[in-house]
Design a protein around this motif. Structure first.
Motif, short mmCIF file in Angstrom:
data_model
loop_
_atom_site.label_atom_id
_atom_site.label_comp_id
_atom_site.label_asym_id
_atom_site.label_seq_id
_atom_site.Cartn_x
_atom_site.Cartn_y
_atom_site.Cartn_z
N THR A 161 45.60 50.31 54.42
CA THR A 161 45.54 51.33 55.46
C THR A 161 46.48 52.48 55.11
N GLY A 162 45.96 53.70 55.21
CA GLY A 162 46.75 54.89 54.88
C GLY A 162 46.62 55.33 53.43
N TRP A 163 45.85 54.56 52.66
CA TRP A 163 45.67 54.86 51.25
C TRP A 163 44.18 54.90 50.91
N GLU A 164 43.86 55.54 49.79
CA GLU A 164 42.47 55.61 49.33
C GLU A 164 42.40 55.27 47.85
N THR A 165 41.34 54.57 47.45
CA THR A 165 41.15 54.26 46.03
C THR A 165 39.78 53.63 45.81
N ASN A 166 39.25 53.82 44.60
CA ASN A 166 38.07 53.08 44.15
C ASN A 166 38.48 52.03 43.12
N GLY A 167 39.79 51.96 42.85
CA GLY A 167 40.29 50.97 41.91
C GLY A 167 40.47 49.62 42.58
N ASN A 168 40.73 48.61 41.77
CA ASN A 168 40.86 47.24 42.28
C ASN A 168 42.33 46.93 42.60
N TRP A 169 42.86 47.64 43.57
CA TRP A 169 44.22 47.42 44.04
C TRP A 169 44.19 46.36 45.14
N VAL A 170 45.09 45.38 45.03
CA VAL A 170 45.06 44.21 45.90
C VAL A 170 46.43 44.02 46.56
N VAL A 171 46.40 43.62 47.83
CA VAL A 171 47.63 43.30 48.55
C VAL A 171 47.90 41.80 48.41
N GLU A 172 49.05 41.46 47.83
CA GLU A 172 49.43 40.07 47.64
C GLU A 172 50.51 39.66 48.64
N LYS A 173 50.85 38.41 48.64
CA LYS A 173 51.87 37.88 49.53
C LYS A 173 53.19 38.61 49.32
N GLY A 174 53.89 38.87 50.43
CA GLY A 174 55.16 39.57 50.35
C GLY A 174 55.01 41.07 50.30
N ASN A 175 53.84 41.57 50.70
CA ASN A 175 53.56 43.00 50.69
C ASN A 175 53.71 43.60 49.29
N VAL A 176 53.25 42.85 48.32
CA VAL A 176 53.20 43.33 46.93
C VAL A 176 51.82 43.92 46.68
#
Length: 283
Positions: free
Chosen positions: A37-52
């Motif tokens: 939320t608040g960001w844009e991308t067509n890349g494969n960016w992933v949110v992992e545990k610990g807000n990484v």
């Protein structure tokens, strides 16, 4: 020039920085720990545990010109302190872009603070970790080995850029005196997709702005110079705007580098209304 300096030195102009944000220190997390939320991308960016936040390149992806794959803010930022941690694999490569004006070309409309696996390299240049691309290399190589977390603290006010990497200041730049002089004073922030694994965490920002209540010293007639000062005809300026737009500044001051600061409401040459501090320098 002496007359100009008399006026300049008679001003007490304080640049009081105030913060906005939800936390006591004024910093606001840029990720919510759940999604992008608040960001844009067509890349494969992933949110992992610990807000990484991590980039997991897809098969067949390569190169750095896929700007729509960069992870970019939806909001534009002007002056701020950006604090973040990052790590990469061996031969890792990414970068923090700031003040991007054109989302179709981050390189030509913004500027990049390099993230690169250059631990141990002697005399790092502008393309190495800690360098500002096409501008200046870091004063010291503070990049940690692949797999270890690094921390950037980036302070950007007007054209002044300061960067601290792992507790050591490595950049202190006036961008207006570099090839980045034509970059906008407000723009998007992004993390580069080089199709190589990279991780970011603890990404937070503190936006800065000049306190509107800051006052200049009154002259002997009890009228502020902000109300009466005119830019002298023999005063030459260089700026991001046409000089014809520089009229009746609200305040005016000079720093130790002979840079003159004017604060006024005017329209930036790209068409963006701006009421923040801008700097000009004497010829």
């Amino acid at each position: 020039m002496k007359k100009l300096l008399f006026y300049l030195l008679s001003i007490v102009h304080l640049f009081t920085l105030t913060s906005s944000g939800d936390e006591a220190d004024g910093f606001k997390p840029m990720f919510n720990g759940k999604d992008l939320t608040g960001w844009e991308t067509n890349g494969n960016w992933v949110v992992e545990k610990g807000n990484v936040i991590t980039l997991m390149p897809r098969a067949g992806e390569s190169g750095w010109k896929r700007y729509d794959h960069y992870l970019r803010t939806k909001k534009k930022y002007g002056d701020f302190v950006l604090d973040l941690e990052f790590k990469f694999n061996k031969r890792g490569n990414s970068g923090v872009f700031m003040r991007i004006g054109d989302t179709k070309n981050h390189v030509e409309s913004g500027f990049e603070l390099q993230i690169l696996d250059t631990h141990g390299k002697k005399n790092p240049g502008h393309h190495d970790g800690g360098g500002v691309i096409r501008t200046k290399g870091p004063s010291k190589n503070m990049m940690k080995p692949a797999g270890e977390w690094n921390r950037y603290t980036i302070t950007l006010v007007g054209s002044q850029l300061k960067v601290v990497l792992n507790g050591e200041q490595i950049q202190d730049l006036d961008l207006s005196r570099t090839e980045m002089r034509d970059r906008p004073l407000m723009g998007f922030i992004s993390f580069q997709d080089e199709a190589k694994r990279v991780w970011y965490r603890n990404v937070k920002i503190r936006e800065l702005h000049t306190d509107k209540n800051t006052k200049v010293e009154s002259d002997p007639e009890n009228e502020t110079l902000a109300e009466k000062f005119k830019v002298p005809e023999n005063f030459k300026v260089k700026s991001f705007a046409d000089s014809s737009l520089i009229n009746n500044p609200l305040s005016l001051a000079i720093d130790s580098n002979n840079q003159v600061y004017l604060a006024e409401v005017w329209r930036f040459h790209r068409g963006v209304e701006d009421t923040r501090q801008h700097n000009y320098w004497m010829e």
